[in-house]
Design an enzyme around this catalytic site. Structure first.
Site, mmCIF file in Angstrom:
data_model
loop_
_atom_site.group_PDB
_atom_site.id
_atom_site.type_symbol
_atom_site.label_atom_id
_atom_site.label_comp_id
_atom_site.label_asym_id
_atom_site.label_seq_id
_atom_site.Cartn_x
_atom_site.Cartn_y
_atom_site.Cartn_z
ATOM 1 N N LYS A 9 0.835 -1.195 0.000
ATOM 2 C CA LYS A 9 0.000 0.000 0.000
ATOM 3 C C LYS A 9 0.883 1.264 0.000
ATOM 4 O O LYS A 9 2.092 1.183 0.203
ATOM 5 C CB LYS A 9 -0.912 -0.034 1.221
ATOM 6 C CG LYS A 9 -1.891 -1.225 1.234
ATOM 7 C CD LYS A 9 -2.802 -1.072 2.445
ATOM 8 C CE LYS A 9 -3.580 -2.322 2.727
ATOM 9 N NZ LYS A 9 -4.396 -2.166 3.950
ATOM 10 N N TYR A 49 -12.297 -2.960 -2.098
ATOM 11 C CA TYR A 49 -12.747 -2.961 -0.706
ATOM 12 C C TYR A 49 -14.276 -2.963 -0.587
ATOM 13 O O TYR A 49 -14.819 -2.491 0.420
ATOM 14 C CB TYR A 49 -12.161 -1.757 0.031
ATOM 15 C CG TYR A 49 -10.699 -1.925 0.394
ATOM 16 C CD1 TYR A 49 -10.273 -2.997 1.184
ATOM 17 C CD2 TYR A 49 -9.731 -1.024 -0.040
ATOM 18 C CE1 TYR A 49 -8.936 -3.167 1.523
ATOM 19 C CE2 TYR A 49 -8.392 -1.181 0.303
ATOM 20 C CZ TYR A 49 -8.003 -2.258 1.085
ATOM 21 O OH TYR A 49 -6.682 -2.422 1.435
ATOM 22 N N PHE A 57 -14.661 3.925 8.185
ATOM 23 C CA PHE A 57 -13.348 4.305 7.658
ATOM 24 C C PHE A 57 -13.226 4.109 6.146
ATOM 25 O O PHE A 57 -12.157 4.351 5.581
ATOM 26 C CB PHE A 57 -12.243 3.513 8.373
ATOM 27 C CG PHE A 57 -12.396 2.017 8.284
ATOM 28 C CD1 PHE A 57 -11.987 1.304 7.162
ATOM 29 C CD2 PHE A 57 -12.973 1.305 9.330
ATOM 30 C CE1 PHE A 57 -12.130 -0.068 7.075
ATOM 31 C CE2 PHE A 57 -13.134 -0.079 9.261
ATOM 32 C CZ PHE A 57 -12.708 -0.758 8.117
ATOM 33 N N THR A 93 -4.175 -8.207 10.593
ATOM 34 C CA THR A 93 -4.625 -6.945 9.993
ATOM 35 C C THR A 93 -4.317 -5.763 10.908
ATOM 36 O O THR A 93 -3.858 -4.720 10.447
ATOM 37 C CB THR A 93 -6.143 -7.019 9.732
ATOM 38 O OG1 THR A 93 -6.402 -8.104 8.852
ATOM 39 C CG2 THR A 93 -6.651 -5.733 9.100
ATOM 40 N N ARG A 104 3.871 -6.844 9.068
ATOM 41 C CA ARG A 104 3.234 -5.823 9.909
ATOM 42 C C ARG A 104 3.824 -5.821 11.315
ATOM 43 O O ARG A 104 4.024 -4.759 11.920
ATOM 44 C CB ARG A 104 1.725 -6.050 9.949
ATOM 45 C CG ARG A 104 1.048 -5.722 8.611
ATOM 46 C CD ARG A 104 -0.334 -6.303 8.537
ATOM 47 N NE ARG A 104 -1.064 -5.915 7.339
ATOM 48 C CZ ARG A 104 -2.080 -6.617 6.833
ATOM 49 N NH1 ARG A 104 -2.481 -7.736 7.428
ATOM 50 N NH2 ARG A 104 -2.693 -6.211 5.742
ATOM 51 N N ASN A 114 -1.228 -0.094 7.536
ATOM 52 C CA ASN A 114 -0.665 -1.427 7.800
ATOM 53 C C ASN A 114 0.107 -2.014 6.626
ATOM 54 O O ASN A 114 0.254 -3.235 6.502
ATOM 55 C CB ASN A 114 -1.740 -2.376 8.338
ATOM 56 C CG ASN A 114 -2.856 -2.630 7.352
ATOM 57 O OD1 ASN A 114 -2.857 -2.087 6.243
ATOM 58 N ND2 ASN A 114 -3.805 -3.469 7.723
ATOM 59 N N HIS A 117 -1.399 -5.672 1.743
ATOM 60 C CA HIS A 117 -2.669 -6.378 1.601
ATOM 61 C C HIS A 117 -2.393 -7.766 1.027
ATOM 62 O O HIS A 117 -1.518 -7.919 0.183
ATOM 63 C CB HIS A 117 -3.601 -5.636 0.639
ATOM 64 C CG HIS A 117 -4.709 -6.507 0.137
ATOM 65 N ND1 HIS A 117 -5.852 -6.735 0.866
ATOM 66 C CD2 HIS A 117 -4.815 -7.273 -0.978
ATOM 67 C CE1 HIS A 117 -6.614 -7.603 0.205
ATOM 68 N NE2 HIS A 117 -6.012 -7.934 -0.922
ATOM 69 N N GLU A 128 -9.450 -10.521 -7.065
ATOM 70 C CA GLU A 128 -8.494 -9.411 -6.973
ATOM 71 C C GLU A 128 -7.464 -9.457 -8.102
ATOM 72 O O GLU A 128 -7.073 -8.410 -8.638
ATOM 73 C CB GLU A 128 -7.814 -9.432 -5.595
ATOM 74 C CG GLU A 128 -8.809 -9.055 -4.492
ATOM 75 C CD GLU A 128 -8.324 -9.349 -3.083
ATOM 76 O OE1 GLU A 128 -7.153 -9.760 -2.911
ATOM 77 O OE2 GLU A 128 -9.122 -9.155 -2.141
HETATM 78 P P1 ATP Z 1 -6.215 -6.577 3.911
HETATM 79 O O1 ATP Z 1 -7.394 -6.795 2.997
HETATM 80 O O2 ATP Z 1 -5.654 -5.197 3.826
HETATM 81 O O3 ATP Z 1 -5.193 -7.651 3.868
HETATM 82 P P2 ATP Z 1 -7.818 -7.711 5.935
HETATM 83 O O4 ATP Z 1 -8.544 -8.438 4.873
HETATM 84 O O5 ATP Z 1 -7.043 -8.499 6.921
HETATM 85 O O6 ATP Z 1 -6.826 -6.645 5.357
HETATM 86 P P3 ATP Z 1 -10.135 -6.042 6.364
HETATM 87 O O7 ATP Z 1 -10.979 -6.071 7.577
HETATM 88 O O8 ATP Z 1 -10.682 -6.518 5.069
HETATM 89 O O9 ATP Z 1 -8.792 -6.785 6.739
HETATM 90 O O10 ATP Z 1 -9.626 -4.548 6.217
HETATM 91 C C1 ATP Z 1 -9.032 -4.131 5.027
HETATM 92 C C2 ATP Z 1 -8.213 -2.901 5.295
HETATM 93 O O11 ATP Z 1 -9.042 -1.855 5.768
HETATM 94 C C3 ATP Z 1 -7.144 -3.071 6.367
HETATM 95 O O12 ATP Z 1 -5.954 -3.622 5.874
HETATM 96 C C4 ATP Z 1 -6.953 -1.645 6.825
HETATM 97 O O13 ATP Z 1 -6.060 -0.959 5.949
HETATM 98 C C5 ATP Z 1 -8.319 -1.045 6.674
HETATM 99 N N1 ATP Z 1 -8.998 -1.036 7.969
HETATM 100 C C6 ATP Z 1 -9.606 -2.066 8.572
HETATM 101 N N2 ATP Z 1 -10.110 -1.704 9.766
HETATM 102 C C7 ATP Z 1 -9.819 -0.392 9.907
HETATM 103 C C8 ATP Z 1 -10.068 0.589 10.925
HETATM 104 N N3 ATP Z 1 -10.727 0.278 12.035
HETATM 105 N N4 ATP Z 1 -9.599 1.831 10.711
HETATM 106 C C9 ATP Z 1 -8.932 2.162 9.597
HETATM 107 N N5 ATP Z 1 -8.667 1.291 8.603
HETATM 108 C C10 ATP Z 1 -9.092 0.042 8.756
#
Ligand code: ATP
Length: 139
Positions: A9, A49, A57, A93, A104, A114, A117, A128
């Site tokens: 990212k 997303y 968010f 995450t 991370r 973070n 992805h 994706e």
């Molecule tokens: P990723 O898809 O990035 O690998 P993930 O699938 O483990 O992550 P998701 O819950 O799908 O987790 O969240 C996707 C992304 O949204 C996270 O990587 C983070 O960047 C963002 N995100 C998730 N929760 C929050 C939050 N509470 N505040 C801000 N950003 C968030």
């Protein structure tokens, strides 16, 4: 052969962590089969997303991914169990829960920044890869 979509990212690119992240996957033995540097469109980020569209968010996340302050590195990695192991290598995450030795867990503390992805299932990997690599035969 199993494939997954991994992205660095904008915060990871801006902090100079691209080579470290690529190197971890290479040294593990995974094969890089797709690679691009881009500022994603708002439409691409929203589709990527889509599952999070009702979250508070969401708008900030889409803006962060697309505002062009730094680009995203999109990658396709191939190899045994790469979907699950890719997620293990990224770490939790929420970086506050990510273990040492994970990307991370080694480099960040904020869930909103973070670094990376990784696809969380075979279905999301397929979706994706076609979303980011466009189904034009690139991977
Ligand atoms: P990723 O898809 O990035 O690998 P993930 O699938 O483990 O992550 P998701 O819950 O799908 O987790 O969240 C996707 C992304 O949204 C996270 O990587 C983070 O960047 C963002 N995100 C998730 N929760 C929050 C939050 N509470 N505040 C801000 N950003 C968030």
């Amino acid at each position: 052969k199993e494939r997954t979509f991994i992205a660095v990212k904008p915060d990871g690119v801006q902090r100079g962590l691209v080579s470290d992240i690529i190197g971890r996957f290479e040294r593990r033995g995974y094969k890089l089969v797709g690679l691009k540097l881009l500022v994603p469109s708002v439409a691409l980020a929203k589709e990527h997303y889509a599952d999070l569209s009702s979250k508070p968010f969401f708008a900030g996340l889409v803006d962060y991914m697309t505002n062009g302050k730094a680009p995203v590195v999109g990658m396709v990695w191939e190899g045994p169990a790469v979907i699950k192991q890719g997620r293990v290598m990224l770490g939790a995450t929420d970086p506050k829960a990510a273990g040492p030795g994970t990307i991370r867990g080694d480099y960040c503390l904020s869930i909103g920044r973070n670094i990376c992805h990784g696809s969380d299932s075979a279905e999301s990997a397929e979706k994706e890869i076609s979303l980011w690599f466009g189904g034009r035969g690139e991977v």
